[in-house]
Design an enzyme around this catalytic site. Structure first.
Site, PDB file in Angstrom:
ATOM      1  N   CYS A  21       0.817  -1.218   0.000  1.00 61.68           N
ATOM      2  CA  CYS A  21       0.000   0.000   0.000  1.00 61.68           C
ATOM      3  C   CYS A  21       0.850   1.266   0.000  1.00 61.68           C
ATOM      4  O   CYS A  21       0.317   2.368  -0.130  1.00 61.68           O
ATOM      5  CB  CYS A  21      -0.949  -0.010   1.192  1.00 61.68           C
ATOM      6  N   LYS A  24       0.477   3.597  -3.088  1.00 60.59           N
ATOM      7  CA  LYS A  24      -0.639   4.511  -3.310  1.00 60.59           C
ATOM      8  C   LYS A  24      -0.147   5.891  -3.735  1.00 60.59           C
ATOM      9  O   LYS A  24       0.892   6.370  -3.275  1.00 60.59           O
ATOM     10  CB  LYS A  24      -1.467   4.666  -2.028  1.00 60.59           C
ATOM     11  N   THR A  52     -16.716  10.227   0.799  1.00 58.57           N
ATOM     12  CA  THR A  52     -15.992  10.232   2.073  1.00 58.57           C
ATOM     13  C   THR A  52     -14.722   9.396   2.035  1.00 58.57           C
ATOM     14  O   THR A  52     -14.183   9.047   3.083  1.00 58.57           O
ATOM     15  CB  THR A  52     -16.905   9.716   3.209  1.00 58.57           C
ATOM     16  N   ASP A  55     -13.854   2.784   2.329  1.00 60.79           N
ATOM     17  CA  ASP A  55     -13.117   1.577   1.954  1.00 60.79           C
ATOM     18  C   ASP A  55     -13.724   0.841   0.774  1.00 60.79           C
ATOM     19  O   ASP A  55     -13.022   0.111   0.072  1.00 60.79           O
ATOM     20  CB  ASP A  55     -13.041   0.625   3.160  1.00 60.79           C
ATOM     21  N   ASP A  72      -8.434  -3.600  -4.907  1.00 63.49           N
ATOM     22  CA  ASP A  72      -7.131  -3.185  -4.388  1.00 63.49           C
ATOM     23  C   ASP A  72      -6.058  -4.043  -5.045  1.00 63.49           C
ATOM     24  O   ASP A  72      -6.228  -5.254  -5.187  1.00 63.49           O
ATOM     25  CB  ASP A  72      -7.078  -3.349  -2.871  1.00 63.49           C
ATOM     26  N   ASP A  95     -11.278  -4.805   2.938  1.00 60.99           N
ATOM     27  CA  ASP A  95     -12.122  -3.629   2.728  1.00 60.99           C
ATOM     28  C   ASP A  95     -13.602  -3.967   2.841  1.00 60.99           C
ATOM     29  O   ASP A  95     -14.415  -3.124   3.230  1.00 60.99           O
ATOM     30  CB  ASP A  95     -11.834  -3.004   1.360  1.00 60.99           C
ATOM     31  N   GLY A 143     -11.268 -13.009 -13.426  1.00 62.25           N
ATOM     32  CA  GLY A 143     -10.296 -11.940 -13.314  1.00 62.25           C
ATOM     33  C   GLY A 143      -9.806 -11.476 -14.662  1.00 62.25           C
ATOM     34  O   GLY A 143     -10.414 -11.752 -15.708  1.00 62.25           O
ATOM     35  N   HIS A 144      -8.663 -10.777 -14.637  1.00 58.44           N
ATOM     36  CA  HIS A 144      -8.083 -10.236 -15.861  1.00 58.44           C
ATOM     37  C   HIS A 144      -6.573 -10.197 -15.717  1.00 58.44           C
ATOM     38  O   HIS A 144      -6.048  -9.918 -14.627  1.00 58.44           O
ATOM     39  CB  HIS A 144      -8.620  -8.829 -16.128  1.00 58.44           C
ATOM     40  N   ASP A 231     -10.215   0.732   7.605  1.00 55.67           N
ATOM     41  CA  ASP A 231      -8.968   0.022   7.834  1.00 55.67           C
ATOM     42  C   ASP A 231      -7.798   0.955   7.545  1.00 55.67           C
ATOM     43  O   ASP A 231      -7.865   1.825   6.678  1.00 55.67           O
ATOM     44  CB  ASP A 231      -8.869  -1.290   7.044  1.00 55.67           C
TER      45      ASP A 231
END
Length: 351
Positions: A21, A24, A52, A55, A72, A95, A143-144, A231
């Site tokens: 993370c 980010k 706001t 998550d 994520d 999340d 998925g991808h 979180d």
């Protein structure tokens, strides 16, 4: 491919300019990117959107059911491919828990340098993600994949929640108590790991905390007196506490001496193992943090340390603190009371 060929591959973390993370985009840069963007009409069924910085998004299906949707993904925070997959998947699924929801299924997001990493290594990353999904009791339903310069892995996680049980980061109330579910220091540990300075015991502590799903979330959401949850991830404790304060229009106060840290995190930070994301975080929001005590450079780094798969931050009524701690501890979390919520201008004070 042979084991010898796999062992000759570069370290996963060496292929990424950031990790976990800590990848980010800094909060200030993200705000600038989003400022002035044209927003589409928001249907009334969208109970939680982007307003706001929460998550996950929440969309009401009926009076008793709402879909929780989040995504994520990031570059490697560790070199072991299976551990990388587990951490990334755990981080994404959590999340859903942070909104009070129960996960239903996941979709994998996979970007890999296929000419650099073996199919065995890439497969181990996916296996790690699948292991985290099994622990959450959900399937990877699709998925991808893309061929990318840096290794990237994560999930789209879909869950379900009763609208009455949604706990966003905007519900904190004056008088609430703040409880943190996991210790800080993951970013510090990852910086030390990348430079070969994290010992086996430290690595084990890092894996234990980053692969622990925030499963108390739904039980906490159903507790009377629990008003808000989020979180703590890439923006650090300070950044996510500020998001909670701004969402609620309240002032959060953190007792720094009560904030739990991973064993060894302070010593590693003092030795200089601090991520660049920590400094970027402070540059983005430090002006909104009032320091009521002398904070060393190490304290500041830990306060802003980007957490990957970090703990839940809960705002609850004083009468609910015992119940919140019981839920956490009943599921193996050593949670701690770290502060309170007051009336006043939205912001964060650290004493």
């Amino acid at each position: 491919m042979s084991d010898a060929a796999v062992s000759a591959e570069p370290r996963l973390t060496s292929l990424a300019h950031g990790g976990g993370c800590g990848c980010k985009i800094a909060p200030g840069v993200l705000s600038e990117i989003l400022r002035g963007r044209t927003m589409l009409p928001v249907p009334p069924e969208l109970l939680v959107g982007i307003e706001t910085a929460d998550d996950a998004a929440v969309y009401r299906l009926n009076d008793r059911q709402a879909v929780v949707a989040t995504t994520d993904f990031f570059m490697p925070i560790v070199d072991d491919p299976h551990d990388f997959g587990r951490i990334a998947a755990t981080n994404a699924i959590s999340d859903v828990y942070a909104m009070g929801g129960t996960p239903l299924f996941a979709l994998a997001l996979v970007g890999m340098p296929v000419n650099t990493l073996s199919t065995a290594t890439i497969g181990a990353i996916l296996d790690g993600g699948a292991a985290a999904c099994r622990a959450a009791g959900i399937p990877v339903a699709g998925g991808h994949t893309i061929d990318s310069v840096e290794p990237i892995y994560g999930l789209v996680a879909i869950g379900l929640v009763d609208p009455a049980d949604i706990r966003s980061n905007a519900g904190a109330r004056p008088g609430d108590v703040l409880v943190l579910g996991k210790p800080l220091g993951v970013g510090i540990f990852s910086a030390a790991l990348k430079k070969g300075a994290l010992d086996a015991a430290g690595y084990a502590r890092m894996i234990e905390t980053t692969t622990r799903l925030n499963t108390p979330g739904p039980d906490l959401a159903r507790l009377e007196g629990v008003h808000a949850m989020t979180d703590v991830t890439g923006f650090g404790l300070a950044g996510h506490a500020l998001e909670m304060a701004r969402g609620a229009g309240c002032r959060l106060h953190v007792d720094w001496s009560a904030v739990p840290l991973l064993e060894g995190a302070r010593d590693l930070a003092a030795a200089g193992f601090i991520t660049g994301a920590s400094g970027r975080n402070w540059a983005s929001y430090g002006r909104d943090v009032a320091l009521a005590r002398e904070m060393t450079a190490v304290d500041q780094a830990l306060l802003c340390d980007p957490q990957t798969s970090g703990g839940l931050l809960v705002a609850c009524a004083p009468s609910s603190v015992a119940g919140v701690l019981e839920v956490f501890r009943g599921q193996g979390f050593d949670a701690a009371v770290i502060g309170r919520v007051d009336e006043g201008e939205a912001g964060l004070s650290v004493a």
